[in-house]
Design a protein around this motif. Structure first.
Motif, PDB file in Angstrom:
ATOM      1  N   ARG A  42       0.839  -1.192   0.000  1.00  0.00           N
ATOM      2  CA  ARG A  42       0.000   0.000   0.000  1.00  0.00           C
ATOM      3  C   ARG A  42       0.875   1.244   0.000  1.00  0.00           C
ATOM      4  O   ARG A  42       1.943   1.275   0.590  1.00  0.00           O
ATOM      5  N   ALA A  43       0.398   2.250  -0.670  1.00  0.00           N
ATOM      6  CA  ALA A  43       1.134   3.511  -0.709  1.00  0.00           C
ATOM      7  C   ALA A  43       1.070   4.153   0.673  1.00  0.00           C
ATOM      8  O   ALA A  43       0.031   4.164   1.325  1.00  0.00           O
ATOM      9  N   GLU A  44       2.195   4.657   1.095  1.00  0.00           N
ATOM     10  CA  GLU A  44       2.246   5.321   2.384  1.00  0.00           C
ATOM     11  C   GLU A  44       1.466   6.632   2.301  1.00  0.00           C
ATOM     12  O   GLU A  44       1.509   7.336   1.296  1.00  0.00           O
ATOM     13  N   ALA A  45       0.768   6.949   3.370  1.00  0.00           N
ATOM     14  CA  ALA A  45       0.005   8.192   3.406  1.00  0.00           C
ATOM     15  C   ALA A  45       0.968   9.367   3.500  1.00  0.00           C
ATOM     16  O   ALA A  45       1.906   9.356   4.292  1.00  0.00           O
ATOM     17  N   ASP A  46       0.741  10.354   2.675  1.00  0.00           N
ATOM     18  CA  ASP A  46       1.575  11.549   2.717  1.00  0.00           C
ATOM     19  C   ASP A  46       1.260  12.340   3.975  1.00  0.00           C
ATOM     20  O   ASP A  46       0.096  12.502   4.340  1.00  0.00           O
ATOM     21  N   PRO A  47       2.276  12.842   4.640  1.00  0.00           N
ATOM     22  CA  PRO A  47       2.005  13.661   5.823  1.00  0.00           C
ATOM     23  C   PRO A  47       1.310  14.957   5.417  1.00  0.00           C
ATOM     24  O   PRO A  47       1.518  15.477   4.315  1.00  0.00           O
ATOM     25  N   LEU A  48       0.469  15.437   6.289  1.00  0.00           N
ATOM     26  CA  LEU A  48      -0.254  16.668   5.985  1.00  0.00           C
ATOM     27  C   LEU A  48       0.710  17.852   5.983  1.00  0.00           C
ATOM     28  O   LEU A  48       1.601  17.945   6.815  1.00  0.00           O
ATOM     29  N   THR A  49       0.493  18.731   5.058  1.00  0.00           N
ATOM     30  CA  THR A  49       1.332  19.916   4.973  1.00  0.00           C
ATOM     31  C   THR A  49       0.816  20.976   5.938  1.00  0.00           C
ATOM     32  O   THR A  49      -0.263  20.842   6.526  1.00  0.00           O
ATOM     33  N   TRP A  50       1.568  22.045   6.080  1.00  0.00           N
ATOM     34  CA  TRP A  50       1.213  23.076   7.060  1.00  0.00           C
ATOM     35  C   TRP A  50      -0.119  23.733   6.734  1.00  0.00           C
ATOM     36  O   TRP A  50      -0.894  24.047   7.619  1.00  0.00           O
ATOM     37  N   TRP A  51      -0.431  23.896   5.433  1.00  0.00           N
ATOM     38  CA  TRP A  51      -1.693  24.557   5.107  1.00  0.00           C
ATOM     39  C   TRP A  51      -2.881  23.645   5.366  1.00  0.00           C
ATOM     40  O   TRP A  51      -3.969  24.116   5.689  1.00  0.00           O
ATOM     41  N   GLN A  52      -2.670  22.329   5.268  1.00  0.00           N
ATOM     42  CA  GLN A  52      -3.758  21.418   5.606  1.00  0.00           C
ATOM     43  C   GLN A  52      -4.016  21.428   7.109  1.00  0.00           C
ATOM     44  O   GLN A  52      -5.166  21.414   7.553  1.00  0.00           O
ATOM     45  N   TRP A  53      -2.939  21.457   7.883  1.00  0.00           N
ATOM     46  CA  TRP A  53      -3.109  21.538   9.335  1.00  0.00           C
ATOM     47  C   TRP A  53      -3.772  22.852   9.728  1.00  0.00           C
ATOM     48  O   TRP A  53      -4.621  22.889  10.625  1.00  0.00           O
ATOM     49  N   SER A  54      -3.401  23.942   9.083  1.00  0.00           N
ATOM     50  CA  SER A  54      -4.013  25.225   9.419  1.00  0.00           C
ATOM     51  C   SER A  54      -5.500  25.217   9.073  1.00  0.00           C
ATOM     52  O   SER A  54      -6.312  25.794   9.809  1.00  0.00           O
ATOM     53  N   ALA A  55      -5.879  24.573   7.979  1.00  0.00           N
ATOM     54  CA  ALA A  55      -7.293  24.475   7.615  1.00  0.00           C
ATOM     55  C   ALA A  55      -8.053  23.644   8.645  1.00  0.00           C
ATOM     56  O   ALA A  55      -9.182  23.994   9.032  1.00  0.00           O
ATOM     57  N   VAL A  56      -7.437  22.564   9.115  1.00  0.00           N
ATOM     58  CA  VAL A  56      -8.084  21.739  10.133  1.00  0.00           C
ATOM     59  C   VAL A  56      -8.253  22.519  11.430  1.00  0.00           C
ATOM     60  O   VAL A  56      -9.317  22.501  12.062  1.00  0.00           O
ATOM     61  N   ILE A  57      -7.217  23.216  11.849  1.00  0.00           N
ATOM     62  CA  ILE A  57      -7.279  23.988  13.092  1.00  0.00           C
ATOM     63  C   ILE A  57      -8.298  25.116  12.979  1.00  0.00           C
ATOM     64  O   ILE A  57      -9.098  25.350  13.898  1.00  0.00           O
ATOM     65  N   LEU A  58      -8.300  25.823  11.850  1.00  0.00           N
ATOM     66  CA  LEU A  58      -9.268  26.901  11.652  1.00  0.00           C
ATOM     67  C   LEU A  58     -10.697  26.356  11.681  1.00  0.00           C
ATOM     68  O   LEU A  58     -11.589  26.944  12.311  1.00  0.00           O
TER      69      LEU A  58
END
Length: 81
Positions: A42-58
């Motif tokens: 299985r393909a390894e999941a790419d780690p979330l980038t900083w903008w994805q984390w900021s969208a989740v936090i927002l």
């Protein structure tokens, strides 16, 4: 589309005959398919980038704000009597 009775009649008259080893062949093919499916890495999941984390936090902050506003509104209405 054939109904169950029609299929049963065909099978009872011998018009449709499954090979003797039909079940074994099908189960072997299913087992081989499962082995192949599990052996593919299985393909390894790419780690979330900083903008994805900021969208989740927002989104979480906005969601918590909505919940707090709702709780405050319910409290205000019930306290007003």
């Amino acid at each position: 589309m054939m109904h169950d009775k029609e299929i049963d009649e065909l099978l009872s008259h011998g018009l449709v005959q499954a090979p003797d080893d039909f079940r074994n062949r099908v189960m072997q093919q299913v087992a081989e398919h499962e082995r192949n499916r599990l052996s593919v890495p299985r393909a390894e999941a790419d780690p979330l980038t900083w903008w994805q984390w900021s969208a989740v936090i927002l989104g979480a902050v906005l969601g918590i704000g909505q919940v707090l506003r709702f709780i405050f509104a319910v409290w205000l209405v019930t306290a007003a009597g």
